[in-house]
Design an enzyme around this catalytic site. Structure first.
Site, PDB file in Angstrom:
ATOM      1  N   VAL A  31      -5.615  -0.094   2.641  1.00  0.00           N
ATOM      2  CA  VAL A  31      -5.675  -1.552   2.569  1.00  0.00           C
ATOM      3  C   VAL A  31      -6.781  -1.999   1.625  1.00  0.00           C
ATOM      4  O   VAL A  31      -6.584  -2.865   0.768  1.00  0.00           O
ATOM      5  CB  VAL A  31      -5.877  -2.161   3.972  1.00  0.00           C
ATOM      6  CG1 VAL A  31      -6.236  -3.651   3.880  1.00  0.00           C
ATOM      7  CG2 VAL A  31      -4.617  -1.994   4.820  1.00  0.00           C
ATOM      8  N   SER A  75     -13.912   0.253   9.527  1.00  0.00           N
ATOM      9  CA  SER A  75     -13.110   0.394   8.314  1.00  0.00           C
ATOM     10  C   SER A  75     -13.684  -0.411   7.157  1.00  0.00           C
ATOM     11  O   SER A  75     -14.173  -1.534   7.329  1.00  0.00           O
ATOM     12  CB  SER A  75     -11.682  -0.064   8.591  1.00  0.00           C
ATOM     13  OG  SER A  75     -10.922  -0.098   7.408  1.00  0.00           O
ATOM     14  N   ALA A  76     -13.561   0.167   5.965  1.00  0.00           N
ATOM     15  CA  ALA A  76     -13.947  -0.543   4.743  1.00  0.00           C
ATOM     16  C   ALA A  76     -13.009  -1.702   4.445  1.00  0.00           C
ATOM     17  O   ALA A  76     -13.324  -2.534   3.587  1.00  0.00           O
ATOM     18  CB  ALA A  76     -13.962   0.421   3.561  1.00  0.00           C
ATOM     19  N   ASP A  77     -11.874  -1.766   5.152  1.00  0.00           N
ATOM     20  CA  ASP A  77     -10.947  -2.893   4.954  1.00  0.00           C
ATOM     21  C   ASP A  77     -11.654  -4.228   5.137  1.00  0.00           C
ATOM     22  O   ASP A  77     -11.392  -5.190   4.415  1.00  0.00           O
ATOM     23  CB  ASP A  77      -9.788  -2.828   5.959  1.00  0.00           C
ATOM     24  CG  ASP A  77      -8.865  -1.647   5.741  1.00  0.00           C
ATOM     25  OD1 ASP A  77      -9.061  -0.897   4.773  1.00  0.00           O
ATOM     26  OD2 ASP A  77      -7.944  -1.463   6.565  1.00  0.00           O
ATOM     27  N   LYS A 100      -4.774  -2.137  13.916  1.00  0.00           N
ATOM     28  CA  LYS A 100      -4.176  -0.987  14.581  1.00  0.00           C
ATOM     29  C   LYS A 100      -4.620  -0.923  16.042  1.00  0.00           C
ATOM     30  O   LYS A 100      -5.772  -1.187  16.379  1.00  0.00           O
ATOM     31  CB  LYS A 100      -4.529   0.297  13.835  1.00  0.00           C
ATOM     32  CG  LYS A 100      -3.920   0.323  12.437  1.00  0.00           C
ATOM     33  CD  LYS A 100      -4.275   1.587  11.691  1.00  0.00           C
ATOM     34  CE  LYS A 100      -3.581   1.650  10.344  1.00  0.00           C
ATOM     35  NZ  LYS A 100      -4.053   0.631   9.390  1.00  0.00           N
ATOM     36  N   ASP A 126     -18.491   3.511  13.296  1.00  0.00           N
ATOM     37  CA  ASP A 126     -17.212   3.702  12.610  1.00  0.00           C
ATOM     38  C   ASP A 126     -16.505   2.360  12.447  1.00  0.00           C
ATOM     39  O   ASP A 126     -15.999   1.787  13.411  1.00  0.00           O
ATOM     40  CB  ASP A 126     -16.334   4.674  13.408  1.00  0.00           C
ATOM     41  CG  ASP A 126     -15.156   5.189  12.589  1.00  0.00           C
ATOM     42  OD1 ASP A 126     -14.933   4.676  11.478  1.00  0.00           O
ATOM     43  OD2 ASP A 126     -14.464   6.113  13.071  1.00  0.00           O
ATOM     44  N   LYS A 141      -6.146  10.332   0.414  1.00  0.00           N
ATOM     45  CA  LYS A 141      -6.192   8.967   0.944  1.00  0.00           C
ATOM     46  C   LYS A 141      -7.378   8.276   0.298  1.00  0.00           C
ATOM     47  O   LYS A 141      -8.528   8.667   0.510  1.00  0.00           O
ATOM     48  CB  LYS A 141      -6.334   9.007   2.471  1.00  0.00           C
ATOM     49  CG  LYS A 141      -6.291   7.666   3.164  1.00  0.00           C
ATOM     50  CD  LYS A 141      -6.360   7.876   4.673  1.00  0.00           C
ATOM     51  CE  LYS A 141      -6.286   6.564   5.437  1.00  0.00           C
ATOM     52  NZ  LYS A 141      -6.363   6.773   6.906  1.00  0.00           N
ATOM     53  N   GLU A 170       0.834  -1.197   0.000  1.00  0.00           N
ATOM     54  CA  GLU A 170       0.000   0.000   0.000  1.00  0.00           C
ATOM     55  C   GLU A 170       0.874   1.254   0.000  1.00  0.00           C
ATOM     56  O   GLU A 170       2.044   1.227   0.403  1.00  0.00           O
ATOM     57  CB  GLU A 170      -0.910   0.019   1.224  1.00  0.00           C
ATOM     58  CG  GLU A 170      -0.147   0.068   2.542  1.00  0.00           C
ATOM     59  CD  GLU A 170      -1.023   0.462   3.714  1.00  0.00           C
ATOM     60  OE1 GLU A 170      -1.533   1.595   3.692  1.00  0.00           O
ATOM     61  OE2 GLU A 170      -1.161  -0.341   4.645  1.00  0.00           O
TER      62      GLU A 170
END
Length: 294
Positions: free
Chosen positions: A96, A130-132, A149, A128, A76, A15
């Site tokens: 990611v 992540s789209a990961d 993380k 909230d 981003k 990435e």
């Protein structure tokens, strides 16, 4: 890069958000070379991915890496942002989720990163996430990481990965790593003993259904961040983000910058170490996968 793929050589995707938003300048430029060198040391060809002037680039030249590392205004880009960048001719670093999508579209089967995104703390109120996670549920590739993380809700993230049927294995452990530290306090059901086993798991997964195999690779204990320092600076960083009203995708870069300053650079050094270890292991898995699929 197309020559390497056409020749059946092992390739590892990398990435670019780590370079543009995760590491401070000018340290990011040296780290870019070191990460690509680690992939080569593992036996594969590195392919750093970014979008430049609306065009996805799978594998960057030295000048293109310079551009990604030097531009403080680089966007981003997650999966949702790729159509906008493509249509308007914009440039950005891939996360990611978008790196995984572009890598798989190019025929790359292995991806190395630092830590995954996931479910944020207080997600019950903020929604909230992540789209990961959803991207990995739809994309067939191996993702080598050091867990998720540290600012995230690790147990909730693992639950979501299970719900999304993403395969998660520990590398030589069933302890799920906590990014800067070797032990997040959570465990996984399965582990692999070497790169060949990881490649075989992915080959089997690919035959069954779309979706990623996450290989969680913890740092050795003597290379992790001191756990007491970790807990202290994470708590301080999250409190600072809350006080500043930081929300959404701005949280991660804000918190990483706070961690770097509060730990006097210790988190940065650990971050670079874990990315290098993941890149080398990803190279080994890619090389093993080339043998498994022949």
């Amino acid at each position: 890069m197309s020559e390497a793929l056409n020749a059946g050589r092992p390739v590892v995707a990398l990435e670019s958000t780590l370079l543009a938003h995760g590491l401070p300048r000018p340290d990011n430029r040296a780290a870019a070379d070191d990460v690509e060198a680690a992939v080569r040391a593992g036996g594969a060809v590195p392919a750093t991915i970014a979008v430049l002037d609306g065009v996805p680039h799978v594998g960057l030249t030295a000048d293109e890496v310079d551009r990604v590392c030097a531009d403080p205004g680089l966007a981003k880009l997650g999966v949702r942002d790729l159509p906008v960048a493509a249509a308007l001719g914009l440039s950005g670093a891939t996360t990611v989720s978008s790196t995984a999508l572009l890598a798989a579209a190019a025929g790359i089967g292995v991806f190395a990163t630092g830590g995954l995104g996931g479910v944020h703390r207080q997600s019950v109120d903020t929604f909230d996430e992540s789209a990961d996670l959803t991207a990995l549920s739809r994309t067939s590739l191996v993702v080598v990481c050091a867990g998720v993380k540290s600012i995230l809700d690790v147990p909730a993230t693992l639950e979501r990965l299970e719900s999304l049927s993403v395969t998660v294995v520990g590398y030589r452990t069933t302890t799920f790593p906590g990014f800067y530290v070797a032990d997040s306090g959570s465990t996984v059901d399965w582990s692999v003993a070497d790169p060949t086993e990881a490649a075989r798991v992915f080959a089997a997964r690919r035959d069954l259904a779309a979706g990623a195999v996450v290989v969680a690779n913890p740092l050795p204990l003597d290379e992790q961040l001191d756990p007491d320092l970790h807990d202290r600076v994470i708590a301080g960083a999250l409190a600072a983000a809350e006080d500043a009203g930081v929300r959404g995708k701005a949280v991660t870069p804000f918190v990483l910058d706070h961690l770097h300053r509060a730990s006097e650079g210790a988190t940065l050094a650990v971050n670079v170490r874990l990315v290098l270890r993941n890149a080398e292991l990803a190279g080994q898995i890619a090389a093993a996968l080339a043998g498994v699929t022949r």
